[in-house]
Design a protein around this motif. Structure first.
Motif, PDB file in Angstrom:
ATOM      1  N   THR A 155       6.109   7.050  -8.091  1.00 16.88           N
ATOM      2  CA  THR A 155       5.169   8.065  -7.627  1.00 16.88           C
ATOM      3  C   THR A 155       3.770   7.457  -7.562  1.00 16.88           C
ATOM      4  O   THR A 155       3.331   6.824  -8.520  1.00 16.88           O
ATOM      5  CB  THR A 155       5.179   9.273  -8.589  1.00 16.88           C
ATOM      6  N   CYS A 156       3.122   7.647  -6.429  1.00 20.34           N
ATOM      7  CA  CYS A 156       1.759   7.123  -6.264  1.00 20.34           C
ATOM      8  C   CYS A 156       0.817   7.901  -7.183  1.00 20.34           C
ATOM      9  O   CYS A 156       0.811   9.126  -7.189  1.00 20.34           O
ATOM     10  CB  CYS A 156       1.322   7.267  -4.807  1.00 20.34           C
ATOM     11  N   LYS A 157       0.027   7.125  -7.953  1.00 17.46           N
ATOM     12  CA  LYS A 157      -0.872   7.770  -8.913  1.00 17.46           C
ATOM     13  C   LYS A 157      -2.027   8.467  -8.207  1.00 17.46           C
ATOM     14  O   LYS A 157      -2.635   9.372  -8.749  1.00 17.46           O
ATOM     15  CB  LYS A 157      -1.418   6.730  -9.900  1.00 17.46           C
ATOM     16  N   LYS A 158      -2.321   8.029  -6.995  1.00 17.13           N
ATOM     17  CA  LYS A 158      -3.473   8.620  -6.305  1.00 17.13           C
ATOM     18  C   LYS A 158      -3.096   9.927  -5.605  1.00 17.13           C
ATOM     19  O   LYS A 158      -3.761  10.937  -5.783  1.00 17.13           O
ATOM     20  CB  LYS A 158      -4.050   7.625  -5.302  1.00 17.13           C
ATOM     21  N   CYS A 159      -2.010   9.908  -4.797  1.00 15.77           N
ATOM     22  CA  CYS A 159      -1.710  11.097  -3.987  1.00 15.77           C
ATOM     23  C   CYS A 159      -0.505  11.881  -4.503  1.00 15.77           C
ATOM     24  O   CYS A 159      -0.242  12.985  -4.039  1.00 15.77           O
ATOM     25  CB  CYS A 159      -1.491  10.699  -2.522  1.00 15.77           C
ATOM     26  N   GLY A 160       0.230  11.307  -5.457  1.00 13.84           N
ATOM     27  CA  GLY A 160       1.362  12.032  -6.035  1.00 13.84           C
ATOM     28  C   GLY A 160       2.626  12.017  -5.199  1.00 13.84           C
ATOM     29  O   GLY A 160       3.620  12.646  -5.562  1.00 13.84           O
ATOM     30  N   LYS A 165       0.849  -1.198   0.000  1.00  9.71           N
ATOM     31  CA  LYS A 165       0.000   0.000   0.000  1.00  9.71           C
ATOM     32  C   LYS A 165       0.880   1.242   0.000  1.00  9.71           C
ATOM     33  O   LYS A 165       1.988   1.240   0.543  1.00  9.71           O
ATOM     34  CB  LYS A 165      -0.880   0.010   1.263  1.00  9.71           C
ATOM     35  N   CYS A 166       0.393   2.315  -0.607  1.00  8.61           N
ATOM     36  CA  CYS A 166       1.125   3.582  -0.608  1.00  8.61           C
ATOM     37  C   CYS A 166       1.356   4.024   0.836  1.00  8.61           C
ATOM     38  O   CYS A 166       0.408   4.096   1.614  1.00  8.61           O
ATOM     39  CB  CYS A 166       0.328   4.642  -1.364  1.00  8.61           C
ATOM     40  N   PRO A 167       2.643   4.286   1.213  1.00  6.61           N
ATOM     41  CA  PRO A 167       2.930   4.673   2.588  1.00  6.61           C
ATOM     42  C   PRO A 167       2.282   6.018   2.955  1.00  6.61           C
ATOM     43  O   PRO A 167       2.105   6.311   4.138  1.00  6.61           O
ATOM     44  CB  PRO A 167       4.458   4.809   2.619  1.00  6.61           C
ATOM     45  N   SER A 168       1.932   6.821   1.947  1.00  4.40           N
ATOM     46  CA  SER A 168       1.352   8.140   2.239  1.00  4.40           C
ATOM     47  C   SER A 168      -0.169   8.106   2.345  1.00  4.40           C
ATOM     48  O   SER A 168      -0.739   8.641   3.291  1.00  4.40           O
ATOM     49  CB  SER A 168       1.770   9.153   1.161  1.00  4.40           C
ATOM     50  N   CYS A 169      -0.835   7.501   1.350  1.00  2.00           N
ATOM     51  CA  CYS A 169      -2.304   7.579   1.329  1.00  2.00           C
ATOM     52  C   CYS A 169      -2.969   6.226   1.580  1.00  2.00           C
ATOM     53  O   CYS A 169      -4.185   6.158   1.751  1.00  2.00           O
ATOM     54  CB  CYS A 169      -2.790   8.166   0.008  1.00  2.00           C
ATOM     55  N   GLY A 170      -2.171   5.154   1.600  1.00  2.00           N
ATOM     56  CA  GLY A 170      -2.742   3.847   1.926  1.00  2.00           C
ATOM     57  C   GLY A 170      -3.423   3.124   0.776  1.00  2.00           C
ATOM     58  O   GLY A 170      -3.996   2.060   0.963  1.00  2.00           O
TER      59      GLY A 170
END
Ligand SMILES: [Zn+2]
Length: 166
Positions: free
Chosen positions: A30-35, A6-11
């Motif tokens: 780069t996470c596509k959801k939160c950038g 899971k993205c460490p920033s937005c999950g």
């Protein structure tokens, strides 16, 4: 074993991966959801970790050949058996599937072994190592992946500067 990442920033669930399967290349994504940027645990920088010698072993492919042989043997065996629960017009499915998978496993293993034998696999890894060295020349990249927790040895930062002095 499969692990969910899971993205460490937005999950956001980004992918599942196998611990043991290593990929080589850029570790920063780069996470596509939160950038936000994150370290992709599937990827490894060859300039930091070195070319792994176990990539050049034949044993995993010999195991694949044995498994392929068992699948073919099973497939051939199934050709002569009626499979309960499958309609008449689908009887060919399992034997063809087993035999086909077995043949594919053996061909895949032989191609991999040949690429080790001829040195093509090593050439590929050496090319990836050069690409990794290029990335590690970028101080911004090194700083970011280190901040995110990728273990870059301290001497790595000025390693290429020193190489340049020689
Ligand atoms: Zn995110």
């Amino acid at each position: 074993m499969s692990v969910e990442f899971k993205c460490p920033s937005c999950g956001k669930k980004l992918f599942t991966y196998e611990y043991r399967v290593k990929k080589y290349g850029e570790v920063l994504k780069t996470c596509k959801k939160c950038g936000e940027e994150y370290l992709d645990p599937r990827y490894h920088e060859l300039a930091v970790e070195g070319i792994p010698e176990d990539e050049f072993r034949y044993s995993p492919y010999l195991i694949m050949i044995v498994i392929g042989g068992l699948l073919i043997w099973r497939g051939i065996h199934l050709f002569s058996r009626y499979q309960l629960g499958l309609p008449r017009e689908m009887q060919w499915l399992l034997p063809v599937l087993f035999t086909g998978l077995g043949i594919a496993a053996i061909i895949g293993a032989l191609i991999s072994m040949l690429s080790i034998k001829t040195g093509r696999k090593r050439i590929k890894f050496e090319r990836m190592l050069e690409e990794s060295k290029e990335r590690m020349k970028d101080a911004g990249y090194v700083t970011t992946i280190r901040r995110l927790g990728y273990n870059v040895p301290d001497n790595m930062t000025n390693y290429y500067d020193r190489q340049g002095d020689l």
